[in-house]
Design a protein around this motif. Structure first.
Motif, PDB file in Angstrom:
ATOM      1  N   MET A  34      -9.869  -1.056  17.229  1.00  0.00           N
ATOM      2  CA  MET A  34      -9.537  -2.162  16.365  1.00  0.00           C
ATOM      3  C   MET A  34      -8.075  -2.019  15.974  1.00  0.00           C
ATOM      4  O   MET A  34      -7.610  -0.935  15.644  1.00  0.00           O
ATOM      5  CB  MET A  34     -10.446  -2.144  15.139  1.00  0.00           C
ATOM      6  CG  MET A  34     -10.103  -3.163  14.102  1.00  0.00           C
ATOM      7  SD  MET A  34     -11.293  -3.099  12.756  1.00  0.00           S
ATOM      8  CE  MET A  34     -11.922  -4.721  12.896  1.00  0.00           C
ATOM      9  N   PRO A  35      -7.320  -3.107  15.983  1.00  0.00           N
ATOM     10  CA  PRO A  35      -5.901  -3.015  15.629  1.00  0.00           C
ATOM     11  C   PRO A  35      -5.702  -2.751  14.138  1.00  0.00           C
ATOM     12  O   PRO A  35      -6.497  -3.167  13.303  1.00  0.00           O
ATOM     13  CB  PRO A  35      -5.353  -4.388  16.020  1.00  0.00           C
ATOM     14  CG  PRO A  35      -6.518  -5.296  16.001  1.00  0.00           C
ATOM     15  CD  PRO A  35      -7.719  -4.448  16.353  1.00  0.00           C
ATOM     16  N   PHE A  36      -4.626  -2.040  13.834  1.00  0.00           N
ATOM     17  CA  PHE A  36      -4.255  -1.770  12.450  1.00  0.00           C
ATOM     18  C   PHE A  36      -3.060  -2.631  12.084  1.00  0.00           C
ATOM     19  O   PHE A  36      -2.090  -2.701  12.829  1.00  0.00           O
ATOM     20  CB  PHE A  36      -3.854  -0.301  12.271  1.00  0.00           C
ATOM     21  CG  PHE A  36      -4.986   0.658  12.382  1.00  0.00           C
ATOM     22  CD1 PHE A  36      -5.898   0.795  11.350  1.00  0.00           C
ATOM     23  CD2 PHE A  36      -5.147   1.438  13.507  1.00  0.00           C
ATOM     24  CE1 PHE A  36      -6.950   1.692  11.438  1.00  0.00           C
ATOM     25  CE2 PHE A  36      -6.193   2.334  13.610  1.00  0.00           C
ATOM     26  CZ  PHE A  36      -7.087   2.458  12.575  1.00  0.00           C
ATOM     27  N   LYS A  37      -3.125  -3.286  10.927  1.00  0.00           N
ATOM     28  CA  LYS A  37      -1.991  -4.032  10.416  1.00  0.00           C
ATOM     29  C   LYS A  37      -1.974  -3.829   8.906  1.00  0.00           C
ATOM     30  O   LYS A  37      -2.937  -4.153   8.218  1.00  0.00           O
ATOM     31  CB  LYS A  37      -2.092  -5.519  10.741  1.00  0.00           C
ATOM     32  CG  LYS A  37      -0.880  -6.297  10.259  1.00  0.00           C
ATOM     33  CD  LYS A  37      -0.920  -7.744  10.679  1.00  0.00           C
ATOM     34  CE  LYS A  37       0.331  -8.435  10.148  1.00  0.00           C
ATOM     35  NZ  LYS A  37       0.304  -9.845  10.459  1.00  0.00           N
ATOM     36  N   ASN A  38      -0.895  -3.271   8.414  1.00  0.00           N
ATOM     37  CA  ASN A  38      -0.705  -3.008   6.987  1.00  0.00           C
ATOM     38  C   ASN A  38      -1.694  -1.984   6.431  1.00  0.00           C
ATOM     39  O   ASN A  38      -1.957  -1.976   5.244  1.00  0.00           O
ATOM     40  CB  ASN A  38      -0.749  -4.294   6.160  1.00  0.00           C
ATOM     41  CG  ASN A  38       0.359  -5.247   6.543  1.00  0.00           C
ATOM     42  OD1 ASN A  38       1.440  -4.829   6.950  1.00  0.00           O
ATOM     43  ND2 ASN A  38       0.091  -6.532   6.437  1.00  0.00           N
ATOM     44  N   VAL A  39      -2.292  -1.179   7.293  1.00  0.00           N
ATOM     45  CA  VAL A  39      -3.152  -0.068   6.881  1.00  0.00           C
ATOM     46  C   VAL A  39      -2.895   1.113   7.813  1.00  0.00           C
ATOM     47  O   VAL A  39      -2.288   0.957   8.863  1.00  0.00           O
ATOM     48  CB  VAL A  39      -4.663  -0.422   6.900  1.00  0.00           C
ATOM     49  CG1 VAL A  39      -4.985  -1.549   5.943  1.00  0.00           C
ATOM     50  CG2 VAL A  39      -5.127  -0.749   8.299  1.00  0.00           C
ATOM     51  N   THR A  94      -6.008   3.679   4.597  1.00  0.00           N
ATOM     52  CA  THR A  94      -5.029   3.628   3.520  1.00  0.00           C
ATOM     53  C   THR A  94      -4.298   2.291   3.559  1.00  0.00           C
ATOM     54  O   THR A  94      -3.764   1.904   4.605  1.00  0.00           O
ATOM     55  CB  THR A  94      -4.008   4.781   3.644  1.00  0.00           C
ATOM     56  OG1 THR A  94      -4.717   6.016   3.616  1.00  0.00           O
ATOM     57  CG2 THR A  94      -3.003   4.749   2.506  1.00  0.00           C
ATOM     58  N   ALA A  95      -4.272   1.589   2.434  1.00  0.00           N
ATOM     59  CA  ALA A  95      -3.584   0.299   2.338  1.00  0.00           C
ATOM     60  C   ALA A  95      -2.071   0.521   2.291  1.00  0.00           C
ATOM     61  O   ALA A  95      -1.582   1.309   1.492  1.00  0.00           O
ATOM     62  CB  ALA A  95      -4.041  -0.453   1.099  1.00  0.00           C
ATOM     63  N   ALA A  96      -1.337  -0.173   3.150  1.00  0.00           N
ATOM     64  CA  ALA A  96       0.119  -0.085   3.164  1.00  0.00           C
ATOM     65  C   ALA A  96       0.751  -1.240   2.389  1.00  0.00           C
ATOM     66  O   ALA A  96       1.937  -1.197   2.088  1.00  0.00           O
ATOM     67  CB  ALA A  96       0.635  -0.071   4.599  1.00  0.00           C
ATOM     68  N   VAL A  97      -0.049  -2.254   2.079  1.00  0.00           N
ATOM     69  CA  VAL A  97       0.429  -3.434   1.364  1.00  0.00           C
ATOM     70  C   VAL A  97      -0.565  -3.743   0.247  1.00  0.00           C
ATOM     71  O   VAL A  97      -1.775  -3.742   0.467  1.00  0.00           O
ATOM     72  CB  VAL A  97       0.539  -4.650   2.323  1.00  0.00           C
ATOM     73  CG1 VAL A  97       0.896  -5.914   1.581  1.00  0.00           C
ATOM     74  CG2 VAL A  97       1.537  -4.372   3.439  1.00  0.00           C
ATOM     75  N   ALA A  98      -0.059  -3.995  -0.952  1.00  0.00           N
ATOM     76  CA  ALA A  98      -0.935  -4.379  -2.066  1.00  0.00           C
ATOM     77  C   ALA A  98      -1.516  -5.760  -1.812  1.00  0.00           C
ATOM     78  O   ALA A  98      -0.864  -6.625  -1.232  1.00  0.00           O
ATOM     79  CB  ALA A  98      -0.150  -4.364  -3.376  1.00  0.00           C
ATOM     80  N   ALA A 103      -9.095  -5.492  -5.138  1.00  0.00           N
ATOM     81  CA  ALA A 103      -7.633  -5.463  -5.160  1.00  0.00           C
ATOM     82  C   ALA A 103      -7.188  -4.021  -4.924  1.00  0.00           C
ATOM     83  O   ALA A 103      -7.625  -3.109  -5.621  1.00  0.00           O
ATOM     84  CB  ALA A 103      -7.109  -5.969  -6.494  1.00  0.00           C
ATOM     85  N   LEU A 104      -6.338  -3.828  -3.917  1.00  0.00           N
ATOM     86  CA  LEU A 104      -5.832  -2.500  -3.598  1.00  0.00           C
ATOM     87  C   LEU A 104      -4.327  -2.445  -3.823  1.00  0.00           C
ATOM     88  O   LEU A 104      -3.624  -3.441  -3.618  1.00  0.00           O
ATOM     89  CB  LEU A 104      -6.132  -2.138  -2.140  1.00  0.00           C
ATOM     90  CG  LEU A 104      -7.601  -2.036  -1.742  1.00  0.00           C
ATOM     91  CD1 LEU A 104      -7.720  -1.723  -0.260  1.00  0.00           C
ATOM     92  CD2 LEU A 104      -8.307  -0.978  -2.579  1.00  0.00           C
ATOM     93  N   ASN A 105      -3.866  -1.291  -4.230  1.00  0.00           N
ATOM     94  CA  ASN A 105      -2.445  -1.027  -4.377  1.00  0.00           C
ATOM     95  C   ASN A 105      -1.940  -0.298  -3.145  1.00  0.00           C
ATOM     96  O   ASN A 105      -2.723   0.302  -2.395  1.00  0.00           O
ATOM     97  CB  ASN A 105      -2.189  -0.162  -5.620  1.00  0.00           C
ATOM     98  CG  ASN A 105      -2.636  -0.854  -6.878  1.00  0.00           C
ATOM     99  OD1 ASN A 105      -2.306  -2.007  -7.123  1.00  0.00           O
ATOM    100  ND2 ASN A 105      -3.420  -0.160  -7.684  1.00  0.00           N
ATOM    101  N   VAL A 106      -0.631  -0.290  -2.935  1.00  0.00           N
ATOM    102  CA  VAL A 106      -0.051   0.470  -1.838  1.00  0.00           C
ATOM    103  C   VAL A 106      -0.471   1.933  -1.986  1.00  0.00           C
ATOM    104  O   VAL A 106      -0.372   2.508  -3.074  1.00  0.00           O
ATOM    105  CB  VAL A 106       1.490   0.349  -1.847  1.00  0.00           C
ATOM    106  CG1 VAL A 106       2.109   1.281  -0.818  1.00  0.00           C
ATOM    107  CG2 VAL A 106       1.915  -1.087  -1.595  1.00  0.00           C
ATOM    108  N   GLY A 107      -0.971   2.516  -0.911  1.00  0.00           N
ATOM    109  CA  GLY A 107      -1.362   3.918  -0.918  1.00  0.00           C
ATOM    110  C   GLY A 107      -2.801   4.185  -1.310  1.00  0.00           C
ATOM    111  O   GLY A 107      -3.256   5.336  -1.232  1.00  0.00           O
TER     112      GLY A 107
END
Length: 109
Positions: free
Chosen positions: A1-6, A15-19, A73-77
Motif C-alpha cells: 500500500m502506498p504511503f503519503k504523509n505517513v 506515524t502521521a507526518a501531517v496534522a 485528529a492526529l498531530n505531526v508525529g
C-alpha cells in the motif's frame, strides 16, 4: 500500500507526518490457548483509544473478530499501533489465512 504523509516507523506502527483528521481502520481475528478475557486496543502514542478498545471473553481455540473504523485528529508525529492484552498470561494466534490490518487515511486538514 502506498504511503503519503505517513511513515511506518517505528516498526509495526504508522506515524502521521501531517496534522489532520484521519480515518483509522483495524482488523484481526485471534483465538486464545486458554479461556480468558482478551483486549485489542488501537493506541495513539502508546495510550489506548477508547472508541477502538474491544474486550471479549474468548473460549479455548474459538476465533474472535476484532474490527472497526473511527475518525481521529492526529498531530505531526503521532504514532498509531495496535496491542493485545489478556487477563491471564496466554498465547493468542491469528485465524488461518488471516492478516492483521491497520490503515489510516487523511480525510481533512
Amino acid at each position: 500500500m502506498p504511503f503519503k504523509n505517513v511513515a511506518n516507523s517505528p516498526a509495526n506502527s504508522i506515524t502521521a507526518a501531517v496534522a489532520g483528521v484521519y480515518e483509522v481502520n483495524y482488523y484481526t481475528n485471534v483465538s486464545a490457548a486458554l479461556g480468558t478475557t482478551v483486549t485489542l486496543a488501537v493506541r495513539r502514542n502508546g495510550t489506548a483509544i477508547p472508541q477502538a478498545t474491544v474486550t471479549r471473553v474468548l473460549s479455548v481455540g474459538v476465533g474472535s473478530l476484532y474490527n472497526g473504523s473511527f475518525l481521529i485528529a492526529l498531530n505531526v508525529g503521532d504514532v498509531i499501533d495496535m496491542a493485545i492484552s489478556a487477563l491471564l498470561a496466554v498465547g493468542v494466534t491469528l485465524g488461518g489465512g488471516v492478516n492483521t490490518t491497520l490503515t489510516i487515511k487523511q480525510i481533512d486538514v
